[in-house]
Write an enzyme that holds these catalytic residues in place. Structure first.
Site, short mmCIF file in Angstrom:
data_model
loop_
_atom_site.label_atom_id
_atom_site.label_comp_id
_atom_site.label_asym_id
_atom_site.label_seq_id
_atom_site.Cartn_x
_atom_site.Cartn_y
_atom_site.Cartn_z
N HIS A 211 0.81 -1.21 0.00
CA HIS A 211 0.00 0.00 0.00
C HIS A 211 0.85 1.27 0.00
CE1 HIS A 211 -3.31 2.58 1.91
NE2 HIS A 211 -3.89 2.07 0.85
N LYS A 213 3.14 4.42 -1.14
CA LYS A 213 3.21 5.35 -2.27
C LYS A 213 4.53 6.12 -2.14
CE LYS A 213 -1.43 4.89 -1.46
NZ LYS A 213 -2.01 4.18 -0.32
N ASP A 218 16.21 11.23 -8.50
CA ASP A 218 17.65 11.48 -8.42
C ASP A 218 18.20 11.36 -7.00
OD1 ASP A 218 17.81 11.84 -11.13
OD2 ASP A 218 17.70 14.03 -11.05
N HIS A 384 -9.66 11.11 2.32
CA HIS A 384 -8.78 9.94 2.20
C HIS A 384 -7.42 10.18 2.82
CE1 HIS A 384 -6.24 6.98 -0.17
NE2 HIS A 384 -7.25 6.21 0.18
N LYS A 386 -4.21 10.67 5.35
CA LYS A 386 -3.75 9.97 6.56
C LYS A 386 -2.72 10.87 7.23
CE LYS A 386 -4.29 6.72 3.02
NZ LYS A 386 -5.63 6.29 3.17
N ASP A 391 0.55 17.74 19.38
CA ASP A 391 0.95 18.96 20.08
C ASP A 391 1.23 20.07 19.07
OD1 ASP A 391 0.59 17.53 22.40
OD2 ASP A 391 2.71 17.06 22.66
#
Length: 466
Positions: A211, A213, A218, A384, A386, A391
């Site tokens: 999952h 991404k 470079d 969607h 995450k 703090d």
């Protein structure tokens, strides 16, 4: 043999197969709750549960685990020589996280928050267009749509210019990707493969999805977050549009950790290593820990990552997740945070993309509200992203969902960043998001029709595979 004689024999064989599968479930399922649920279903209702168990029940694999751990150690030994050892003072409360993921808080990161699909992909396309040596790319989903074709053209253009391009996609997440899309890239010089934990295809295995991404250009510029390559991530596919997501761009020494994560997966799939280029020098102000988690880890690293992050909060903990199916450890940590006076808020979608998960999330939201956790539903479209804000100095952007699939079954990656300026950027973003959300109460559950409430409780029975 006549049909009346065949049916009892088939029923006997099916029950025998169910009992054998139940024994396998008891021996191999990670949690006692999951083992009990599978064993009971397989023993009593093999007609209903045997096929799902073939697809979803397997919770262990061996070849990848052995190679993953050995290769991770080898990469760590060869590429971490000379790196600074220890945890900076500002990051001490996260020291157990660094130990758990065998990572380092890299100083001097330059961070840029990429809010929404358009901003994120424009930044990625600009970086790809400037690539001179190497591009590493890994997504859970590739679609052959407008965005997917634009990505294909961008990679082909760089490959034709002599840039080495390496691409991984998940075989199940990208199940709809046509073969000609991949072949076009290969013919154009792009090295591309699907990821699977078994080198030989296994159509009965839907667990252990990659999952993550990741984009690295470079060796110096990296990207990670919640977005995949598809038009829906640009908000172009109703009814979930507009699509709300967040990605992170980072430059500095921590980018080498993204290369390491990619290299481990690439080596498993191909038996070879991609280039490992030096990262850019430290010129920013953030300390960044890259956490690559997955079912090959010795511990349930993703669940522990969330637990440790929640336990570190003293004043504020703001979470955004599309799927709210916390395990007992994470839910207990959230309750304890409320008890010590932390402002705990969770932002969820108001629209489902997976109905069963949405129903289970709604029931868990009810329990969270009863514990004093403030739950909000984002109104404009599907949410969607995450993201975690802790703090006034810490923020995490990742691919990790708050569910058992991310905790124990998926390979995930996130960046925990300790930097007041970046945390302030995340606070501004989330303040705007919460401003477009509605706080819900326990009345959401109480006002639901009985059949819907029953469906919520049934959906929660499937928590181990959601």
């Amino acid at each position: 043999m006549t049909l009346p004689h065949i049916l009892p024999l088939l029923a006997f064989l099916l029950h025998l197969a169910g009992i054998l599968a139940a024994m396998h479930a008891v021996m191999n399922t990670r949690t006692a709750q999951g083992a009990f649920a599978w064993a009971l279903g397989l023993s009593l209702l093999p007609y209903v549960t045997l096929v799902p168990y073939l697809y979803l029940g397997r919770s262990h694999f061996h070849g990848y685990v052995t190679l993953h751990r050995a290769h991770h150690r080898r990469l760590s030994q060869t590429t971490r020589r000379g790196e600074r050892v220890g945890v900076p003072e500002s990051c001490v409360r996260y020291s157990e996280m660094a130990q758990m993921v065998r990572g380092t808080f890299h100083p001097g990161q330059q961070l840029k928050l990429l809010v929404g699909g358009e901003a994120a992909f424009e930044a990625m396309f600009q970086a790809i267009a400037r690539a001179e040596q190497c591009i590493l790319m890994q997504f859970f989903i590739f679609h052959d749509d407008m965005l997917g074709q634009r990505m294909q053209h961008a990679l082909l253009e760089r490959a034709s210019a002599g840039v080495r391009v390496f691409v991984l996609f998940d075989g199940i997440g990208s199940h709809a990707l046509p073969g000609h899309y991949v072949e076009t890239l290969r013919k154009g010089g792009v090295v591309i493969y699907p990821f699977a934990t078994r080198r030989r295809p296994n159509r009965f295995q839907l667990n252990f999805r990659n999952h993550r991404k990741i984009v690295v250009v470079d060796g110096s510029l990296g990207f990670l977050g919640g977005l995949n390559v598809g038009d829906e991530y640009l908000g172009l596919k109703p009814p979930l549009a507009p699509w709300r997501d967040t990605h992170l761009q980072l430059a500095g020494p921590a980018v080498v950790e993204l290369q390491r994560s990619f290299a481990v997966d690439w080596h498993w799939v191909t038996g070879e290593l991609p280039p490992m280029l030096p990262s850019s020098p430290a010129q920013g102000s953030a300390h960044t820990l890259i956490a690559a988690t997955g079912p090959a880890d010795p511990q349930e690293t993703c669940s522990l990552f969330f637990t440790a992050a929640i336990n570190a909060a003293h004043k504020r903990l703001w979470l955004t997740t599309p799927y709210f199916v916390p395990d007992q450890a994470v839910m207990s940590a959230l309750r304890l945070a409320v008890m010590r006076g932390v402002d705990v808020r969770v932002l969820l979608p108001s629209r489902p993309d997976h109905f069963t998960v949405f129903l289970a999330s709604t029931l868990h939201a009810r329990d969270a509200i009863a514990a004093g956790i403030r739950i909000y539903r984002y109104q404009p479209g599907f949410m969607h992203q995450k993201v975690i804000l802790i703090d006034d100095d810490t923020a995490c952007v990742s691919s990790m969902n708050l569910d058992n699939r991310s905790f124990r079954l998926n390979f995930e990656i996130g960046a925990l960043n300790v930097d007041r300026a970046f945390a302030a950027d995340v606070e501004r973003m989330l303040t705007e998001d919460f401003g477009k959300a509605v706080e819900i109460t326990r009345e959401e559950y109480r006002r639901s029709p009985y059949v819907r409430r029953l469906a919520m409780h049934v959906a929660r029975l499937f928590d181990p595979i959601l």
